[in-house]
Design an enzyme around this catalytic site. Structure first.
Site, PDB file in Angstrom:
ATOM      1  N   HIS A   1       0.867   5.082   1.014  1.00  0.00           N
ATOM      2  CA  HIS A   1       0.178   6.114   1.793  1.00  0.00           C
ATOM      3  C   HIS A   1       0.294   7.450   1.048  1.00  0.00           C
ATOM      4  O   HIS A   1       1.388   7.811   0.609  1.00  0.00           O
ATOM      5  CB  HIS A   1       0.863   6.324   3.149  1.00  0.00           C
ATOM      6  CG  HIS A   1       0.821   5.175   4.091  1.00  0.00           C
ATOM      7  ND1 HIS A   1      -0.064   5.110   5.140  1.00  0.00           N
ATOM      8  CD2 HIS A   1       1.571   4.050   4.185  1.00  0.00           C
ATOM      9  CE1 HIS A   1       0.157   4.005   5.846  1.00  0.00           C
ATOM     10  NE2 HIS A   1       1.142   3.329   5.280  1.00  0.00           N
TER      11      HIS A   1
ATOM     12  N   HIS B   1       0.842  -1.202   0.000  1.00  0.00           N
ATOM     13  CA  HIS B   1       0.000   0.000   0.000  1.00  0.00           C
ATOM     14  C   HIS B   1       0.868   1.238   0.000  1.00  0.00           C
ATOM     15  O   HIS B   1       1.888   1.297   0.684  1.00  0.00           O
ATOM     16  CB  HIS B   1      -0.978   0.016   1.179  1.00  0.00           C
ATOM     17  CG  HIS B   1      -0.335  -0.223   2.511  1.00  0.00           C
ATOM     18  ND1 HIS B   1       0.044  -1.477   2.952  1.00  0.00           N
ATOM     19  CD2 HIS B   1       0.016   0.637   3.486  1.00  0.00           C
ATOM     20  CE1 HIS B   1       0.586  -1.373   4.157  1.00  0.00           C
ATOM     21  NE2 HIS B   1       0.592  -0.095   4.504  1.00  0.00           N
TER      22      HIS B   1
END
Ligand code: AMP
Ligand code: ZN
Length: 141
Positions: free
Chosen positions: A101, A99
């Site tokens: 951010h 992921h």
């Protein structure tokens, strides 16, 4: 992957505050935001980290980050956006599904810990020796 919380979000088994989706990626709000607008972009194919993600998915995530960053800047009048991506427990990666951010600095919002580290000049010999180690490791596959 069965026990992966982000795979469950992709499948709709866990709710999320979705902001963007296409065939390859999903972007949604982080529920423990460092600042207002903190969002996450993930590939729909499970990959634990940068070493595992395919080149195509990596490129899709980062292409989407341009779009989502534009939305964050426009909606929240952000003066900057930090893109942060952790790999491994040693740097506190908690969710083992790649992921990215996106953490904006918004008017009145906090200074971001990820962009306010102290600048301390390094030892040039040490930096050089480390660079040589890394480039040798890359040459040796
Ligand atoms: P890290 O693995 O340290 O890069 O961070 C994982 C991030 O995922 C943290 O910032 C969490 O707040 C966030 N997170 C964990 N579970 C959820 C969830 N169900 N929905 C949104 N964000 C989440
Ligand atoms: Zn997953």
């Amino acid at each position: 992957m069965e026990d992966c919380i982000f795979c469950k979000i992709i499948k709709g088994e866990i709710p999320s505050f979705k902001v963007y989706e296409d065939d390859q990626v999903l972007a949604f709000m982080d529920i423990n935001p460092i600042s207002p607008g903190h969002a996450l972009i993930i590939p729909k194919n499970h990959a634990a980290n940068l070493a595992e993600i395919s080149d195509g998915d990596l490129s899709a995530v980062h292409r989407a980050s341009k779009k989502v960053m534009g939305g964050i800047e426009k909606a929240l009048k952000a003066s900057g956006v930090a893109c942060v991506q952790l790999n491994g427990k040693g740097v506190n990666q908690v969710v083992m599904h790649y992921h990215l951010h996106l953490i904006p600095k918004v008017p009145g919002g906090p200074d971001l810990p990820v962009s306010t580290w102290e600048i301390i000049p390094g030892d040039m010999d040490e930096i050089n020796a480390t660079a040589e180690k890394i480039s040798a490791a890359l040459k040796n596959g």
